[in-house]
Design a protein around this motif. Structure first.
Motif, mmCIF file in Angstrom:
data_model
loop_
_atom_site.group_PDB
_atom_site.id
_atom_site.type_symbol
_atom_site.label_atom_id
_atom_site.label_comp_id
_atom_site.label_asym_id
_atom_site.label_seq_id
_atom_site.Cartn_x
_atom_site.Cartn_y
_atom_site.Cartn_z
ATOM 1 N N ALA A 1 -37.056 19.036 -43.102
ATOM 2 C CA ALA A 1 -36.605 19.762 -41.921
ATOM 3 C C ALA A 1 -36.700 18.902 -40.669
ATOM 4 C CB ALA A 1 -37.419 21.038 -41.747
ATOM 5 N N LEU A 2 -37.781 18.156 -40.543
ATOM 6 C CA LEU A 2 -37.982 17.318 -39.359
ATOM 7 C C LEU A 2 -37.017 16.141 -39.316
ATOM 8 C CD1 LEU A 2 -41.894 17.270 -39.291
ATOM 9 C CD2 LEU A 2 -40.395 18.364 -37.612
ATOM 10 N N MET B 1 -33.450 23.426 -46.617
ATOM 11 C CA MET B 1 -32.793 22.128 -46.751
ATOM 12 C C MET B 1 -32.400 21.847 -48.195
ATOM 13 S SD MET B 1 -32.772 21.174 -43.670
ATOM 14 C CE MET B 1 -32.049 19.574 -43.942
ATOM 15 N N GLY B 2 -33.109 22.475 -49.127
ATOM 16 C CA GLY B 2 -32.900 22.167 -50.540
ATOM 17 C C GLY B 2 -33.648 20.903 -50.897
ATOM 18 N N ILE B 3 -34.509 20.968 -51.887
ATOM 19 C CA ILE B 3 -35.319 19.809 -52.243
ATOM 20 C C ILE B 3 -35.284 19.569 -53.747
ATOM 21 C CG2 ILE B 3 -36.864 19.903 -50.244
ATOM 22 C CD1 ILE B 3 -38.859 21.433 -51.970
ATOM 23 N N ALA B 4 -35.564 18.331 -54.115
ATOM 24 C CA ALA B 4 -35.477 17.933 -55.521
ATOM 25 C C ALA B 4 -36.431 18.720 -56.406
ATOM 26 C CB ALA B 4 -35.757 16.434 -55.650
ATOM 27 N N ALA B 5 -37.565 19.132 -55.870
ATOM 28 C CA ALA B 5 -38.529 19.891 -56.678
ATOM 29 C C ALA B 5 -37.893 21.152 -57.245
ATOM 30 C CB ALA B 5 -39.759 20.240 -55.842
ATOM 31 N N GLN B 6 -37.048 21.796 -56.467
ATOM 32 C CA GLN B 6 -36.366 23.014 -56.936
ATOM 33 C C GLN B 6 -35.431 22.692 -58.092
ATOM 34 O OE1 GLN B 6 -34.518 23.964 -53.234
ATOM 35 N NE2 GLN B 6 -36.277 25.099 -52.429
ATOM 36 N N ASP B 7 -34.682 21.599 -57.945
ATOM 37 C CA ASP B 7 -33.752 21.184 -59.001
ATOM 38 C C ASP B 7 -34.497 20.823 -60.275
ATOM 39 O OD1 ASP B 7 -31.212 21.174 -57.445
ATOM 40 O OD2 ASP B 7 -32.231 19.622 -56.312
ATOM 41 N N LEU B 8 -35.563 20.038 -60.138
ATOM 42 C CA LEU B 8 -36.281 19.546 -61.308
ATOM 43 C C LEU B 8 -36.982 20.677 -62.054
ATOM 44 C CD1 LEU B 8 -37.782 16.234 -59.876
ATOM 45 C CD2 LEU B 8 -35.710 16.531 -61.249
ATOM 46 N N ALA B 9 -37.578 21.600 -61.302
ATOM 47 C CA ALA B 9 -38.283 22.714 -61.951
ATOM 48 C C ALA B 9 -37.307 23.604 -62.716
ATOM 49 C CB ALA B 9 -39.051 23.521 -60.916
ATOM 50 N N CYS B 10 -36.158 23.909 -62.085
ATOM 51 C CA CYS B 10 -35.164 24.736 -62.772
ATOM 52 C C CYS B 10 -34.531 23.970 -63.934
ATOM 53 C CB CYS B 10 -34.094 25.195 -61.787
ATOM 54 S SG CYS B 10 -34.655 26.495 -60.653
ATOM 55 N N ALA B 11 -34.316 22.675 -63.758
ATOM 56 C CA ALA B 11 -33.747 21.856 -64.832
ATOM 57 C C ALA B 11 -34.688 21.818 -66.031
ATOM 58 C CB ALA B 11 -33.475 20.448 -64.327
ATOM 59 N N GLN C 1 -33.898 15.998 -41.180
ATOM 60 C CA GLN C 1 -32.501 16.208 -41.556
ATOM 61 C C GLN C 1 -31.884 17.528 -41.092
ATOM 62 O OE1 GLN C 1 -32.832 15.373 -45.847
ATOM 63 N NE2 GLN C 1 -32.094 13.293 -45.457
ATOM 64 N N ALA C 2 -32.643 18.371 -40.396
ATOM 65 C CA ALA C 2 -32.078 19.606 -39.840
ATOM 66 C C ALA C 2 -31.683 19.341 -38.387
ATOM 67 C CB ALA C 2 -33.087 20.747 -39.923
ATOM 68 N N LYS C 3 -30.384 19.308 -38.105
ATOM 69 C CA LYS C 3 -29.897 18.837 -36.810
ATOM 70 C C LYS C 3 -30.445 19.636 -35.638
ATOM 71 C CE LYS C 3 -25.724 17.327 -34.428
ATOM 72 N NZ LYS C 3 -26.099 17.845 -33.091
ATOM 73 N N GLU C 4 -30.475 20.974 -35.763
ATOM 74 C CA GLU C 4 -30.940 21.779 -34.632
ATOM 75 C C GLU C 4 -32.425 21.564 -34.354
ATOM 76 O OE1 GLU C 4 -31.657 23.939 -38.336
ATOM 77 O OE2 GLU C 4 -29.863 22.974 -37.513
ATOM 78 N N ILE C 5 -33.181 21.218 -35.385
ATOM 79 C CA ILE C 5 -34.603 20.909 -35.197
ATOM 80 C C ILE C 5 -34.764 19.515 -34.604
ATOM 81 C CG2 ILE C 5 -36.799 20.511 -36.389
ATOM 82 C CD1 ILE C 5 -36.039 22.757 -38.313
ATOM 83 N N ILE C 6 -34.030 18.561 -35.105
ATOM 84 C CA ILE C 6 -34.064 17.195 -34.567
ATOM 85 C C ILE C 6 -33.701 17.198 -33.086
ATOM 86 C CG2 ILE C 6 -32.983 14.913 -34.671
ATOM 87 C CD1 ILE C 6 -32.506 15.453 -37.683
ATOM 88 N N ASP C 7 -32.602 17.884 -32.741
ATOM 89 C CA ASP C 7 -32.149 17.922 -31.349
ATOM 90 C C ASP C 7 -33.167 18.622 -30.455
ATOM 91 O OD1 ASP C 7 -29.867 16.639 -32.151
ATOM 92 O OD2 ASP C 7 -28.558 18.409 -32.027
ATOM 93 N N GLY C 8 -33.762 19.712 -30.948
ATOM 94 C CA GLY C 8 -34.758 20.425 -30.160
ATOM 95 C C GLY C 8 -36.004 19.608 -29.902
ATOM 96 N N LEU C 9 -36.412 18.836 -30.892
ATOM 97 C CA LEU C 9 -37.567 17.948 -30.732
ATOM 98 C C LEU C 9 -37.246 16.833 -29.742
ATOM 99 C CD1 LEU C 9 -38.735 17.663 -34.454
ATOM 100 C CD2 LEU C 9 -39.910 18.878 -32.619
ATOM 101 N N ASN C 10 -36.049 16.273 -29.852
ATOM 102 C CA ASN C 10 -35.662 15.170 -28.960
ATOM 103 C C ASN C 10 -35.543 15.630 -27.517
ATOM 104 O OD1 ASN C 10 -35.595 13.309 -31.043
ATOM 105 N ND2 ASN C 10 -33.396 13.525 -31.411
ATOM 106 N N SER C 11 -35.074 16.858 -27.306
ATOM 107 C CA SER C 11 -34.927 17.387 -25.946
ATOM 108 C C SER C 11 -36.224 17.998 -25.418
ATOM 109 C CB SER C 11 -33.829 18.443 -25.918
ATOM 110 O OG SER C 11 -34.228 19.618 -26.634
#
Length: 326
Positions: A249-250, A297-307, A252-262
């Motif tokens: 999130a910190l 954001m979707g993370i690899a852990a979710q994919d791997l556990a379901c896979a 790759q989430a644009k609205e969070i990145i922009d809010g932190l930068n501003s």
């Protein structure tokens, strides 16, 4: 190596199973049990991308990688916008053990993760849902959220009314006990809703915080890399913000990145990961009037556990095709 198709995945992984798997996995993620490098995205053309998501669910245990092509125009060709494969490796030898269709897996696990967050953060009596988007994730989210809340009314918001109505006609028969309404305008489409989900690939803000009323739970799901943005800064500021994985999130989430930068807010505005809420390390919704926001954001852990769930079940039930790649 066992190869499993999209048909295999859908037959082996029910949404209820996926929700249970994701719930357990997100707790592990927040307990620092997993190794999860950030998603790496490579441009392969002006509009198409290749995403690479490696991960280790536990040291010495399950690990693998999702490799996914992101082709936004594919739905117009009757194809998924997310096409790829999840590869699981044998933790004892390092040999590839399974190649599993990532399109189906991503569709199910993404919606299941949203359902897990919705169950944890929305008001128990929530019954009205708005889905912003008419793509493949929209239908999966209807199924998933209906399993954790008693949904009786759903508003579907599409960029074009014809697409919204076509989608409504498609899903209406599958969910006969739900009252569906199509909208083109997001502001009108979210009025009176208890739960709002954004599942688009929009590069421009489509949901503004000033439109969202007290008591609403919002799942912002569609923007997984910083070139996309579905919600604005005011949506973040007025919400109690929870994420699936802080580092993602910190970074790759644009609205969070922009809010932190501003300096509109700092990293403490993220109250917790959903796994921390599930394990009672962090409080979620405190009052009925709270506006809660789950930034997925979707993370690899979710994919791997379901896979791995699919892989283990496939071996028991005789699904898939074996092939020797040595």
């Amino acid at each position: 190596m066992l190869s499993l198709s999209s048909k295999n995945v859908f037959e082996l992984l029910s949404m209820n199973d996926a929700i249970r798997v994701i719930e357990k996995t997100m707790i592990s993620v927040s307990n620092d049990k997993c190794v999860l490098p950030l998603r790496n995205v490579i441009d392969v053309s002006s509009s198409n991308r290749l995403g690479i998501m490696p991960g280790v669910l536990s040291l010495g245990g399950l690990y693998g990688v999702k490799v996914l092509s992101l082709f936004p125009e594919n739905p117009s060709k009757g194809l998924s916008s997310h096409i790829g494969v999840v590869i699981l490796f044998n933790p004892e030898t390092g040999a590839p053990a399974a190649a599993i269709n990532a399109d189906a897996l991503t569709a199910v696990r993404t919606a299941a993760a949203t359902a897990v967050a919705t169950k944890a953060l929305s008001r128990m009596e929530s019954s009205k849902l708005t889905i912003i988007g008419t793509g493949e994730q929209a239908e999966a989210h209807i199924e998933a959220i209906s399993l954790v809340r008693n949904i009786t009314k759903i508003n579907i918001v599409g960029r074009e009314m014809t697409r919204a109505k076509d989608f409504l006609n498609k899903v209406g028969g599958r969910f006969p006990n739900i009252n569906f309404t199509a909208f083109k305008n997001v502001k009108d489409g979210i009025k009176g809703s208890d739960i709002v989900c954004t599942v688009t690939s929009s590069k421009k803000v489509i949901l503004f915080g000033e439109w969202v009323t007290k008591g609403t739970h919002v799942n912002a799901v569609g923007a997984s890399i910083p070139i996309f943005q579905e919600i604005d800064e005011s949506m973040v500021l007025k919400s109690k913000l929870f994420v699936d994985y802080r580092p993602s999130a910190l970074a790759q989430a644009k609205e969070i990145i922009d809010g932190l930068n501003s300096k509109a807010f700092d990293s403490s505005h993220i109250l917790g990961e959903i796994g921390e809420v599930l394990s009672d390390k962090v409080k979620g919704r405190l009052f009925p009037s709270d506006i809660t926001l789950y930034r997925s954001m979707g993370i690899a852990a979710q994919d791997l556990a379901c896979a791995d769930f699919v892989f283990q079940k496939a071996k028991k039930e005789g699904y898939g095709v074996f092939g020797d790649i040595t």
